[in-house]
Design an enzyme around this catalytic site. Sequence first.
Site, short mmCIF file in Angstrom:
data_model
loop_
_atom_site.label_atom_id
_atom_site.label_comp_id
_atom_site.label_asym_id
_atom_site.label_seq_id
_atom_site.Cartn_x
_atom_site.Cartn_y
_atom_site.Cartn_z
N CYS A 166 6.67 -7.00 6.74
CA CYS A 166 7.79 -6.43 7.51
C CYS A 166 8.36 -7.52 8.39
CB CYS A 166 7.31 -5.26 8.37
SG CYS A 166 8.66 -4.33 9.13
N CYS A 178 -0.53 6.02 9.93
CA CYS A 178 0.68 5.33 10.39
C CYS A 178 0.33 4.03 11.09
CB CYS A 178 1.43 6.15 11.43
SG CYS A 178 2.06 7.69 10.87
N GLU A 193 0.83 -1.19 0.00
CA GLU A 193 0.00 0.00 0.00
C GLU A 193 0.87 1.25 0.00
OE1 GLU A 193 -3.96 -1.78 2.19
OE2 GLU A 193 -2.45 -0.88 3.47
N CYS A 225 3.59 8.59 0.87
CA CYS A 225 4.13 7.66 1.86
C CYS A 225 4.24 6.31 1.16
CB CYS A 225 3.17 7.61 3.06
SG CYS A 225 3.63 6.39 4.27
N CYS A 269 1.97 -2.13 15.63
CA CYS A 269 1.88 -1.83 14.19
C CYS A 269 1.17 -2.95 13.44
CB CYS A 269 3.27 -1.61 13.63
SG CYS A 269 3.27 -1.25 11.86
N CYS A 322 7.13 -4.78 15.82
CA CYS A 322 6.60 -3.74 16.69
C CYS A 322 5.16 -4.11 17.08
CB CYS A 322 6.61 -2.39 15.99
SG CYS A 322 8.24 -1.95 15.37
N1 SAH Z 1 9.88 0.52 9.60
C1 SAH Z 1 10.04 1.95 9.46
C2 SAH Z 1 9.07 2.54 8.47
C3 SAH Z 1 7.60 2.49 8.89
S1 SAH Z 1 7.14 4.09 9.34
C4 SAH Z 1 9.94 2.61 10.81
O1 SAH Z 1 9.61 1.92 11.76
O2 SAH Z 1 10.24 3.78 10.93
C5 SAH Z 1 5.64 3.87 10.16
C6 SAH Z 1 5.59 4.75 11.40
O3 SAH Z 1 4.32 4.58 12.04
C7 SAH Z 1 6.65 4.38 12.41
O4 SAH Z 1 7.09 5.53 13.06
C8 SAH Z 1 5.86 3.51 13.36
O5 SAH Z 1 6.48 3.42 14.61
C9 SAH Z 1 4.53 4.22 13.40
N2 SAH Z 1 3.41 3.39 13.80
C10 SAH Z 1 3.31 2.06 13.71
N3 SAH Z 1 2.13 1.65 14.17
C11 SAH Z 1 1.47 2.76 14.58
C12 SAH Z 1 0.17 2.98 15.12
N4 SAH Z 1 -0.66 1.98 15.32
N5 SAH Z 1 -0.18 4.26 15.39
C13 SAH Z 1 0.66 5.27 15.15
N6 SAH Z 1 1.88 5.12 14.62
C14 SAH Z 1 2.28 3.87 14.34
#
Ligand code: SAH
Length: 346
Positions: A114, A339, A94, A107, A121, A118
């Site tokens: 992945c 995000c 996406e 984005c 996420c 985390c």
């Molecule tokens: N793997 C890379 C690129 C993904 S960026 C990274 O971690 O930076 C996606 C962003 O959204 C990251 O900052 C991640 O920590 C954040 N993120 C992930 N899940 C989220 C959620 N449920 N709510 C808000 N931010 C989230």
Amino acid sequence: MIKEKKDIRALSRDQLRDFFVSEGDKAFRGNQVYEWLWAKSAHSFDEMTNLSKETRAMLEEHFVINHIRVDQMQRSQDGTIKNAVKLHDGLVVESVLIPTSTRTTACVSSQVGCSLDCKFCATAKLKRMRNLNPDEIYDQVVAIDNESRLYFDRPLSNIVFMGMGEPLMNYRNVLKAIEMITSEDGLGMSPRRITVSTSGVPKMIRKLADDKVRFKLAVSLHSAIDEVRSRIMPFNETFPLKDLREALQYWYQETKSRITYEYVVWKGINDTVEDARALVQFCRFAPSKVNLIEYNPIGDDTFRQADFNAIEMYREILEEAGITVTVRRSRGKDIDAACGQLANKS
Ligand code: SAH
């Protein structure tokens, strides 16, 4: 035996020129094709109208153009657009277009799924299937640039590598894509309008510095206390904060480029004064900016957005320490485009 056709965009300009010479044609034909493939983003050899029919047929015989296809487009009430992008092998990633009054940000994804874990996420729940190729990353940007022109009457202005995947675990292809995005042979965008976001892979952050990249770096920190960070981002056990910080120090020393931290404050997880102070301690070695981002629920109760007061507490402590803070509202939540929500749901 059927010979498997090669992805033509895996070839450099020089390799394309050599190919034409080996076919008894002129080297400059390679330049023409290169321009069609990148700057003009052709989907097929038939579009290459300054080549003869025979040349196009010959290319067709040897190569494929693995162009992405935007399979489905969803529009949010706030104007955000999410593309479900189908790759040549049927896998889906996406990408998101985020409009503001003055900018359009793309984005983009760097991997299918992945490999990180985390806990907050949605993408982490998908297995990592494979890395995206440079052209598959490039195509996502082109698709969003087209949508920006069509729906907002302006070209794309910024790119963030904050879609699916960990860009620094697909280092070579991400850098190659950015090279084409910034090259005059490609989209000619300024590297200062591109941000690569990482969950923090120290060795690769050092490599970025050594490679003298000119784009910006963002780090998804979420906690500056090892014990807390390891709980919500388990790979922190392998790449503890000390290593991350040393790598970031090296990055700053080599690039003099300010670091942005992405940070979600969750209730009962990282919402105390001690958490905020640890963040200041972690990032005060260099000019930094902290984006306090809103939590986008992904359908379990472990994580809940902290109270307004906790966010304000963070803001005060950071500002007092001279660190720039922004509090970010989510965009595109209604279509699962915010995000951490990218999970190929549709
Ligand atoms: N793997 C890379 C690129 C993904 S960026 C990274 O971690 O930076 C996606 C962003 O959204 C990251 O900052 C991640 O920590 C954040 N993120 C992930 N899940 C989220 C959620 N449920 N709510 C808000 N931010 C989230």
